[in-house]
Design an enzyme around this catalytic site. Structure first.
Site, PDB file in Angstrom:
ATOM      1  CB  SER A 176      -0.878 101.603  98.476  1.00 41.93           C
ATOM      2  OG  SER A 176       0.257 102.074  99.379  1.00 41.93           O
ATOM      3  CG  ASP A 277      -2.262  98.868 105.896  1.00 40.55           C
ATOM      4  OD1 ASP A 277      -1.105  99.165 105.951  1.00 40.55           O
ATOM      5  OD2 ASP A 277      -2.863  99.299 104.844  1.00 40.55           O
ATOM      6  CG  HIS A 307      -0.287  97.882 102.497  1.00 44.94           C
ATOM      7  ND1 HIS A 307      -1.050  99.004 102.712  1.00 44.94           N
ATOM      8  CD2 HIS A 307       0.341  98.092 101.338  1.00 44.94           C
ATOM      9  CE1 HIS A 307      -0.982  99.827 101.859  1.00 44.94           C
ATOM     10  NE2 HIS A 307      -0.158  99.786 101.032  1.00 44.94           N
TER      11      HIS A 307
END
Length: 335
Positions: A176, A277, A307
């Site tokens: 991320s 995601d 995610h």
């Protein structure tokens, strides 16, 4: 006439995962203030930490090493301890944790578990960087911290750094926001000279990129599990310099204000994308941008992954990801 079936906007999740995600959502919702500040005291109640362990746990030991106490810059070093790994030259992964530049730390339990597994199953030496957080420390503090850790490892003779660590086989990695940091640290490193360190690959786990444009996946999955678009907007505003928008080069790395990397010695990159995601379109744009710039890049898509799937061992994609990372690293190390 049969009605057309609507596509799922969220996968079927085990109840333990749903519970964890609910707690995460509650903590984030009540910690991000409308005035752009973070309630750290409340947030830390839900951010459970793991201690380092000089005694091996499941074949991995760890130490915390300070780089600069004035800014609380440190990293956790993970070393596999089986007879085979101690006798073998091992690659190094310098890892940057996720959390929107705002949340968590290198010793947060989910990242500690990911790094232990990478160390054990690749196998490899892991350097998990604890960088400064926004909004207290905005761009480019996180990139500076990441690069300074590279220089520290390159220049210092560290007591606990294993003798079998191969500094010529160094990989940057991040999930991320950590994937975003890994990209920008790689870019800065490509313009620098190191004494011993050689970066040969970048591992981007659902990297956090964005832009002013609203993509199809953001619109479709804007209330998805773990990551909501309202969160990502808040994170960018808290991280980027005052007066900037999401087309800043830190966020939209191949956008209107981006840096041309076509002539930069950028490392081979593997990009992991999840089908649930909301950031997936930006991640695919990143992969495509690397290709257009003439860089070696690989895209791995898991259509049922949310995610942060890499931090959830219950997902089958978690083990698949480890295998893909191992194969990518072996390929780059054999060149």
């Amino acid at each position: 006439m049969a009605q057309k079936q609507q596509p799922m906007l969220s996968p079927h999740l085990p109840w333990k995962v749903r519970l964890l995600l609910s707690i995460h959502s509650f903590a984030v919702n009540n910690s991000l203030n409308s005035n752009g500040t973070v309630n750290r005291t409340f947030l830390n109640l839900f951010d459970f930490k793991s201690s380092s362990s000089k005694n091996p746990i499941n074949g991995v030991k760890s130490f915390d090493i300070t780089v600069d106490p004035s800014r609380e810059l440190w990293f956790r070093l993970y070393t596999p301890t089986t007879t085979t790994t101690t006798a073998t030259s091992l690659p190094i992964i310098i890892y940057f944790h996720g959390g929107g530049f705002i949340l968590m730390a290198a010793n947060s339990k989910p990242f500690d578990k990911v790094c232990q597994r990478l160390a054990r199953e690749i196998p490899s030496i892991i350097v998990s960087v604890n960088y400064r957080l926004a909004p207290e420390h905005k761009y480019p503090c996180q990139y500076e911290d990441g690069f300074d850790v590279l220089k520290f490892i390159d220049e210092e003779n560290l007591e606990h750094f294993p003798q079998n660590a191969n500094l010529k086989q160094c990989f940057l990695a991040g999930d991320s926001a950590g994937g975003n940091i890994a990209h920008h640290v790689a870019l800065k490193a490509s313009e620098s000279k190191f004494l011993k360190l050689q970066i040969i690959g970048l591992i981007a786990l659902q990297p956090f990129f964005g832009g002013e444009e609203r993509t199809e996946s953001e619109n479709k999955l804007d209330r998805g599990p773990v990551l909501k678009v309202e969160y990502t907007d808040w994170f960018w505003k808290a991280f980027l310099p005052e007066g900037s928008n999401r087309d800043h080069a830190a966020a939209n790395v191949f956008g209107p204000n981006s840096v041309d990397i076509s002539r930069v010695n950028f490392p081979a990159t593997i990009v992991f994308v999840g089908g649930f995601d909301p950031l997936q379109d930006w991640q695919k744009k990143y992969y495509e941008g690397l290709h257009k710039a003439g860089k070696e890049a690989y895209l791995i898509e898991y259509e049922n992954a949310i995610h942060s799937f890499y931090a959830l061992p219950d997902f089958p994609e978690h083990s698949l990801m480890i295998r893909e990372v191992r194969d990518f690293m072996q390929k780059q190390s054999c060149k």
